[in-house]
Design a protein around this motif. Structure first.
Motif, PDB file in Angstrom:
ATOM      1  N   THR A  52       0.834  -1.206   0.000  1.00 54.92           N
ATOM      2  CA  THR A  52       0.000   0.000   0.000  1.00 54.92           C
ATOM      3  C   THR A  52       0.866   1.253   0.000  1.00 54.92           C
ATOM      4  O   THR A  52       0.572   2.237  -0.696  1.00 54.92           O
ATOM      5  CB  THR A  52      -0.936   0.009   1.215  1.00 54.92           C
ATOM      6  OG1 THR A  52      -1.804  -1.126   1.165  1.00 54.92           O
ATOM      7  CG2 THR A  52      -1.788   1.268   1.236  1.00 54.92           C
ATOM      8  N   PHE A  55       2.118   1.724  -3.517  1.00 52.93           N
ATOM      9  CA  PHE A  55       1.056   2.328  -4.335  1.00 52.93           C
ATOM     10  C   PHE A  55       0.967   3.833  -4.064  1.00 52.93           C
ATOM     11  O   PHE A  55       0.889   4.645  -4.991  1.00 52.93           O
ATOM     12  CB  PHE A  55      -0.296   1.681  -4.033  1.00 52.93           C
ATOM     13  CG  PHE A  55      -0.446   0.257  -4.516  1.00 52.93           C
ATOM     14  CD1 PHE A  55       0.215  -0.191  -5.634  1.00 52.93           C
ATOM     15  CD2 PHE A  55      -1.277  -0.633  -3.829  1.00 52.93           C
ATOM     16  CE1 PHE A  55       0.073  -1.508  -6.083  1.00 52.93           C
ATOM     17  CE2 PHE A  55      -1.434  -1.943  -4.263  1.00 52.93           C
ATOM     18  CZ  PHE A  55      -0.762  -2.379  -5.390  1.00 52.93           C
ATOM     19  N   LEU A  61      -3.552   4.141  -5.277  1.00 55.54           N
ATOM     20  CA  LEU A  61      -4.358   3.147  -5.991  1.00 55.54           C
ATOM     21  C   LEU A  61      -5.714   3.714  -6.393  1.00 55.54           C
ATOM     22  O   LEU A  61      -6.265   3.339  -7.439  1.00 55.54           O
ATOM     23  CB  LEU A  61      -4.533   1.910  -5.096  1.00 55.54           C
ATOM     24  CG  LEU A  61      -5.056   0.645  -5.763  1.00 55.54           C
ATOM     25  CD1 LEU A  61      -4.208   0.272  -6.968  1.00 55.54           C
ATOM     26  CD2 LEU A  61      -5.105  -0.509  -4.766  1.00 55.54           C
ATOM     27  N   PHE A 138       1.023  -0.853 -10.148  1.00 54.51           N
ATOM     28  CA  PHE A 138      -0.432  -0.889  -9.969  1.00 54.51           C
ATOM     29  C   PHE A 138      -1.073  -2.170 -10.480  1.00 54.51           C
ATOM     30  O   PHE A 138      -2.115  -2.594  -9.976  1.00 54.51           O
ATOM     31  CB  PHE A 138      -1.068   0.332 -10.638  1.00 54.51           C
ATOM     32  CG  PHE A 138      -0.604   1.629 -10.057  1.00 54.51           C
ATOM     33  CD1 PHE A 138      -0.994   2.009  -8.784  1.00 54.51           C
ATOM     34  CD2 PHE A 138       0.244   2.459 -10.760  1.00 54.51           C
ATOM     35  CE1 PHE A 138      -0.562   3.201  -8.232  1.00 54.51           C
ATOM     36  CE2 PHE A 138       0.687   3.652 -10.220  1.00 54.51           C
ATOM     37  CZ  PHE A 138       0.286   4.027  -8.947  1.00 54.51           C
ATOM     38  N   SER A 141      -2.319  -4.973  -8.186  1.00 54.27           N
ATOM     39  CA  SER A 141      -3.552  -4.881  -7.392  1.00 54.27           C
ATOM     40  C   SER A 141      -4.672  -5.716  -7.998  1.00 54.27           C
ATOM     41  O   SER A 141      -5.791  -5.725  -7.492  1.00 54.27           O
ATOM     42  CB  SER A 141      -4.007  -3.416  -7.299  1.00 54.27           C
ATOM     43  OG  SER A 141      -4.401  -2.932  -8.586  1.00 54.27           O
TER      44      SER A 141
END
Length: 272
Positions: A52, A55, A61, A138, A141
């Motif tokens: 996280t 990101f 995100l 990304f 994810s």
């Protein structure tokens, strides 16, 4: 009685006007709701804390999930290669002077523009190969991914913590692939990617190959690669720098590319 009918008529016309005015607002709210849903689904997933932070270091995100399409160009010795992708459907098109590979959302197709035999990557995997590398971090994810801590990577005296990525069975064309994202412990920028290769005959499918990410460009609030450098590898470690790929004319949009762009041309062939 005439006044009664006149009043009823006015009421009917006024109600119809209200209904007609409400329709565009409903359409807009549906589009907004779709974007909100994508962002909310991302928030509800249990990503590792360090991922996280990676990101977030690259723009977040939520910002990525709001985007609908990505286009970029690579300047190669034989000419420019353009790759465009709809991020939700993964419809894709890879176009260069010698060939075009497309994915219409269900099937991959190939258009060979030369009289010689096609010599590129297997179209079944090649159409989204560079998209996958380019959309790091990304792309990690996506659904169906498992995360775990990996052994850190030490390069030139810097220790890069690692996050291992594996896939559930049936996810993508090569679910047996393994990736390791290595990030800068201070900035949380992604700096290295280790990955296995399972679709090229004759190579070890468990050994990590390496690409370096240390040159970024900002596009619509997100840090995306400006260059990616391929490295030699030995014993799951990078060795010397090899080829550098530069990415130009990058377009990241909240609008999808028309699906007609990915339809197989008459002279192209579907790939089984």
């Amino acid at each position: 009685m005439k006044n009664y009918f006149f009043a009823v008529t006015l009421l009917f016309v006024f109600s119809a006007c209200k209904e007609n005015k409400a329709e565009p607002e409903t359409i807009i709210s549906k589009a907004q709701a779709e974007d909100t849903l994508n962002v909310q689904e991302a928030k509800n997933k249990n990503y590792p804390e360090n991922l996280t932070k990676v990101f977030d270091a690259h723009g977040g995100l939520d910002t990525w999930k709001a985007m609908k399409s990505l286009i970029f160009t690579m300047d190669k010795p034989d000419g420019k290669e353009v790759i465009m992708t709809n991020l939700n459907s993964r419809e894709a098109l890879l176009d260069n002077p010698e060939s075009t590979i497309g994915f219409n959302g269900e099937q991959v197709w190939l258009l060979n523009k030369t009289e010689e035999a096609y010599k590129g990557y297997d179209p079944k995997y090649g159409y989204n190969l560079m998209f996958y590398f380019y959309a790091m971090p990304f792309i990690l994810s996506d659904d169906g991914i498992n995360y775990a801590d990996a052994e850190p990577l030490v390069v030139e005296g810097v220790t890069y913590p690692g996050i291992q990525i594996t896939y559930n069975a049936g996810v993508g064309e090569t679910p047996e692939d393994r990736y390791v994202l290595y990030y800068n412990p201070t900035t949380y920028h992604m700096e290295w990617l280790g990955y296995t290769v399972s679709f090229v005959p004759g190579i070890d499918k468990k050994e990590l190959h390496f690409r370096r990410y240390d040159n970024w460009q900002k596009v619509n609030g997100l840090l995306l690669p400006k260059t990616i450098v391929g490295y030699g590898y030995k014993d799951d470690k990078p060795t010397e720098a090899k080829q550098s790929t530069e990415f130009i004319d990058v377009k990241l949009s909240k609008n999808e590319i028309a699906s007609s762009k990915f339809v197989k041309p008459e002279k192209a062939e579907f790939i089984n």
